[in-house]
Every structure is written in C-alpha cells, then in structure tokens.
Design a protein around this motif. Sequence first.
Motif, mmCIF file in Angstrom:
data_model
loop_
_atom_site.group_PDB
_atom_site.id
_atom_site.type_symbol
_atom_site.label_atom_id
_atom_site.label_comp_id
_atom_site.label_asym_id
_atom_site.label_seq_id
_atom_site.Cartn_x
_atom_site.Cartn_y
_atom_site.Cartn_z
ATOM 1 N N ARG A 326 0.821 -1.205 0.000
ATOM 2 C CA ARG A 326 0.000 0.000 0.000
ATOM 3 C C ARG A 326 0.861 1.263 0.000
ATOM 4 O O ARG A 326 0.590 2.225 -0.727
ATOM 5 N N ALA A 327 1.946 1.241 0.777
ATOM 6 C CA ALA A 327 2.822 2.414 0.852
ATOM 7 C C ALA A 327 3.503 2.690 -0.492
ATOM 8 O O ALA A 327 3.563 3.840 -0.948
ATOM 9 N N GLU A 328 4.003 1.651 -1.126
ATOM 10 C CA GLU A 328 4.693 1.833 -2.407
ATOM 11 C C GLU A 328 3.708 2.155 -3.529
ATOM 12 O O GLU A 328 4.028 2.919 -4.443
ATOM 13 N N PHE A 329 2.518 1.578 -3.457
ATOM 14 C CA PHE A 329 1.494 1.887 -4.450
ATOM 15 C C PHE A 329 1.119 3.368 -4.382
ATOM 16 O O PHE A 329 0.937 4.028 -5.412
ATOM 17 N N THR A 330 1.030 3.888 -3.176
ATOM 18 C CA THR A 330 0.702 5.309 -2.997
ATOM 19 C C THR A 330 1.713 6.191 -3.719
ATOM 20 O O THR A 330 1.359 7.205 -4.340
ATOM 21 N N LYS A 331 2.988 5.805 -3.681
ATOM 22 C CA LYS A 331 4.039 6.600 -4.327
ATOM 23 C C LYS A 331 3.878 6.655 -5.840
ATOM 24 O O LYS A 331 4.106 7.687 -6.461
ATOM 25 N N ILE A 332 3.482 5.534 -6.455
ATOM 26 C CA ILE A 332 3.425 5.532 -7.925
ATOM 27 C C ILE A 332 2.174 6.207 -8.480
ATOM 28 O O ILE A 332 2.090 6.461 -9.686
ATOM 29 N N ILE A 333 1.197 6.501 -7.601
ATOM 30 C CA ILE A 333 0.019 7.211 -8.096
ATOM 31 C C ILE A 333 0.103 8.704 -7.792
ATOM 32 O O ILE A 333 -0.768 9.466 -8.206
ATOM 33 N N GLN A 334 1.161 9.104 -7.096
ATOM 34 C CA GLN A 334 1.371 10.529 -6.836
ATOM 35 C C GLN A 334 2.338 11.108 -7.857
ATOM 36 O O GLN A 334 3.230 10.418 -8.351
ATOM 37 N N SER A 335 2.193 12.374 -8.165
ATOM 38 C CA SER A 335 2.881 12.993 -9.308
ATOM 39 C C SER A 335 4.403 12.859 -9.268
ATOM 40 O O SER A 335 5.029 12.495 -10.271
ATOM 41 N N GLN A 336 5.038 13.121 -8.136
ATOM 42 C CA GLN A 336 6.500 13.119 -8.076
ATOM 43 C C GLN A 336 7.074 11.732 -8.359
ATOM 44 O O GLN A 336 7.980 11.567 -9.183
ATOM 45 N N GLY A 337 6.543 10.710 -7.693
ATOM 46 C CA GLY A 337 7.022 9.353 -7.911
ATOM 47 C C GLY A 337 6.769 8.881 -9.323
ATOM 48 O O GLY A 337 7.606 8.210 -9.938
ATOM 49 N N ARG A 338 5.607 9.227 -9.866
ATOM 50 C CA ARG A 338 5.258 8.833 -11.242
ATOM 51 C C ARG A 338 6.219 9.452 -12.249
ATOM 52 O O ARG A 338 6.743 8.760 -13.132
ATOM 53 N N GLU A 339 6.453 10.728 -12.148
ATOM 54 C CA GLU A 339 7.277 11.426 -13.134
ATOM 55 C C GLU A 339 8.705 10.898 -13.163
ATOM 56 O O GLU A 339 9.296 10.708 -14.230
ATOM 57 N N LYS A 340 9.259 10.658 -11.998
ATOM 58 C CA LYS A 340 10.622 10.140 -11.932
ATOM 59 C C LYS A 340 10.714 8.766 -12.598
ATOM 60 O O LYS A 340 11.653 8.484 -13.353
ATOM 61 N N MET A 341 9.722 7.898 -12.332
ATOM 62 C CA MET A 341 9.729 6.562 -12.920
ATOM 63 C C MET A 341 9.569 6.640 -14.433
ATOM 64 O O MET A 341 10.257 5.929 -15.185
ATOM 65 N N LEU A 342 8.693 7.494 -14.916
ATOM 66 C CA LEU A 342 8.464 7.622 -16.355
ATOM 67 C C LEU A 342 9.702 8.145 -17.083
ATOM 68 O O LEU A 342 10.010 7.722 -18.203
ATOM 69 N N GLN A 343 10.434 9.050 -16.453
ATOM 70 C CA GLN A 343 11.680 9.547 -17.048
ATOM 71 C C GLN A 343 12.703 8.412 -17.171
ATOM 72 O O GLN A 343 13.402 8.297 -18.185
ATOM 73 N N ASN A 344 12.783 7.586 -16.151
ATOM 74 C CA ASN A 344 13.700 6.444 -16.202
ATOM 75 C C ASN A 344 13.280 5.424 -17.254
ATOM 76 O O ASN A 344 14.124 4.786 -17.879
ATOM 77 N N TYR A 345 11.979 5.274 -17.474
ATOM 78 C CA TYR A 345 11.492 4.376 -18.524
ATOM 79 C C TYR A 345 12.016 4.814 -19.893
ATOM 80 O O TYR A 345 12.365 3.983 -20.737
ATOM 81 N N ASP A 346 12.050 6.115 -20.153
ATOM 82 C CA ASP A 346 12.549 6.621 -21.441
ATOM 83 C C ASP A 346 14.011 6.226 -21.656
ATOM 84 O O ASP A 346 14.407 5.824 -22.759
ATOM 85 N N ILE A 347 14.800 6.322 -20.593
ATOM 86 C CA ILE A 347 16.211 5.937 -20.674
ATOM 87 C C ILE A 347 16.332 4.433 -20.918
ATOM 88 O O ILE A 347 17.152 3.970 -21.715
#
Length: 369
Positions: A326-347
């Motif tokens: 639940r704690a980690e899921f909360t991070k990926i649905i919030q803007s800051q955590g999402r954006e960082k992960m998506l940027q890494n996906y591009d790389i």
Amino acid sequence: MKYYIIAGEASGDLHGSNLMKALLKQDPQADIRFWGGDLMQSVGGTLVKHYRELAFMGFAEVIQNLGTILRNISTCKKDIEAFNPDAIIFIDYPGFNMRIASWAKKKGIPTHYYISPQIWAWKENRIKSIKRDVDHMYVILPFEKDFYEKKHGFPVEFVGHPLIDAVAEYRATADPLFRQKHQLDERPIIALLPGSRKQEITKLLSQMLTVVPHFGNFQFVIAGAPSQDFEFYKQFLTNTNVRFISNETYGLLNVAYGALVTSGTATLETALFKVPQVVLYKANPISYQIAKRIITLKFISLVNLIMDKEVVTELIQEDCNSKRIRAEFTKIIQSQGREKMLQNYDILIDKLGGEGASELTARLINKNL
C-alpha cells in the motif's frame, strides 16, 4: 527449411510467435514444429506440446515433478529425430533446452539459442555447456554481449529486445474501445499482473488485492493469464470493485494508470507501456532460501537489472505484505514518484535498442544455416 522451436513459458510463446512470423516472411514455405502456446499456434506450424504442461516454478516444484519433466525431454528428442529439422531454435527455458541442446549437438543438428539463459544471474558454470552445445546465440539485453564476449570469450549477436516490437505492434492496432468493450468506467485503471503459474498467482494475487479497499477512486483489473482457466481465478474474485480480463494483458496495460506486477517479463512489458509499477515476488520458502544463496544479483526485476539501479520498487518475500504494498502503491500514483519513474522508462527504452529484433534474428538464423 524445417525449424524446430522450443519455448516453455508465456514470454517464450510471445517471442516465439514473432520470430515465427519473421521466419515465414523470409521463407514462406518454412515448415515449423514447436513447443509453445496459443500465440505461436495462431501463426501456423505444428504445436507438439503446450507450455502450460511444462511450467514448474522453483526448486521444490521441479523436484516434485521430475518424472514429468524427464518424460517430456524423452518425447521431445524422439519428435525432433522424426522431424529431422535444419535447425533447432531454443527460446530461454534453460533447464529443459540445455538438455536438448547437448543431445542435438551430438546428433549434428544446428543449434540456435534466442534469448539467452540468465547465466549472469545464476548457474554461470552453464557457460561451459553453452560453448560446447550452442552454435549461435542471439541475446536481447545490452549487458549480455559484454558478459559473453569479454568475460567468457563466446561470440554472440545482440539483436535488441523483442518486446519493443511486440508493444509497438500492439499499439499500432490497439482497440480504442477497450474500456467500453470490457465495461470499465472512467476511473483510473490499476492493472494487477499476478503471473502465469498457479503457484505465483496463489501467493501474490491475494496480496495485491489487499490494497483495493483503500483506493476506491481507482478501478482494479486482474490480468488473467492465457495458461489458466477462469475457474481458477474465481476464488479470488470476492471484491465487487475488482474486474477480471483474460488474455488481454497488453490491452489492459495500454489503458492502465498504474500496476502491481509479479517479477518476470511482465515488469519490462509494463515499463514499455510506460505504466508506473510496484514489483512483487514471493516464492516457496524452501525455493527462496536456496535461490538467495546462489543468486547474487542486486535486483530481481528486468527494469532494474537493465538500468543497474532501482527504478521500480521490489517487494520480496517478507517485504511483500499489505502494508508495504500500500505504501509503495501510494508513491506511484502521486505525481512526483510517477514522473521520476516515467523519465527512467525513457532511458530504459533507449538502452534496449530499436525495433526489429525478431526480423534481425530470423535473418541471422538463416544466414548461419
């Protein structure tokens, strides 16, 4: 040409189907006999045995099913001999495929390995049998070329990752009415990918479902594996806020906002669809304790292994519990955590190379015959 292809898992079925398409494009008269699944069968050729009869997960499970595995190996050898192919193409699935490769080499049948066994993770001593029994190796992860050539002096071809092709092909023809087709509402969709084997689904789906009551503004959808019947999933479908869609994982990922994913190929597929995720892994305790002692990798997910850093959170064994999920899921649905992960996906996508892995592999196989 006559090709004999052996894929023993859902991911191998996907890559095998795309390779078969490429082989048939180059050689429309190709005669293909294979061990695989529904995707390979839809391309053509002759299915010998479905991978759902082959998939045993973990050390303990393999030991329990050793008799079945040995009978399958015997059946495979007899079938290859009767077919007399111009080449055998192995797709991952090393415990089975390396045994067949050793036998085939002695028989003088050309051996081609597409998608290397992960000997960089464990059983590195398999390099001896690979050097002895595999004529041509086609690798799909960028670090594998250096591993084989610089560390072990075994030449390989880096062909790029076939999932790039698979995702691009899906997106080009994706159903724009996927939500309407499955009567999904307008809430953001969270994909639950609990794996394809009964053992992992049983262990992980119930853990994934613990987050559902806490996030009523999201729509949770289970991605049913093609290797499992709906009857098996019924025991988990007790929450009316959870939907189930069978055998349309790409369609689900294409519209998902986030995902909880069982470690495996699905972690990379989720990244290629640019869906933020949390990775879960929980094995048989005996299997896990053995694996922990012989696998020295820093990460278990392909995303983190390719990037050589933690891009997605991995919740393993005891950490795979409702509180942490639940704690980690909360991070990926919030803007800051999402954006960082998506940027890494591009790389990550840049590292994997462009499209065309299946066609390049098919060309190299024919060139090397």
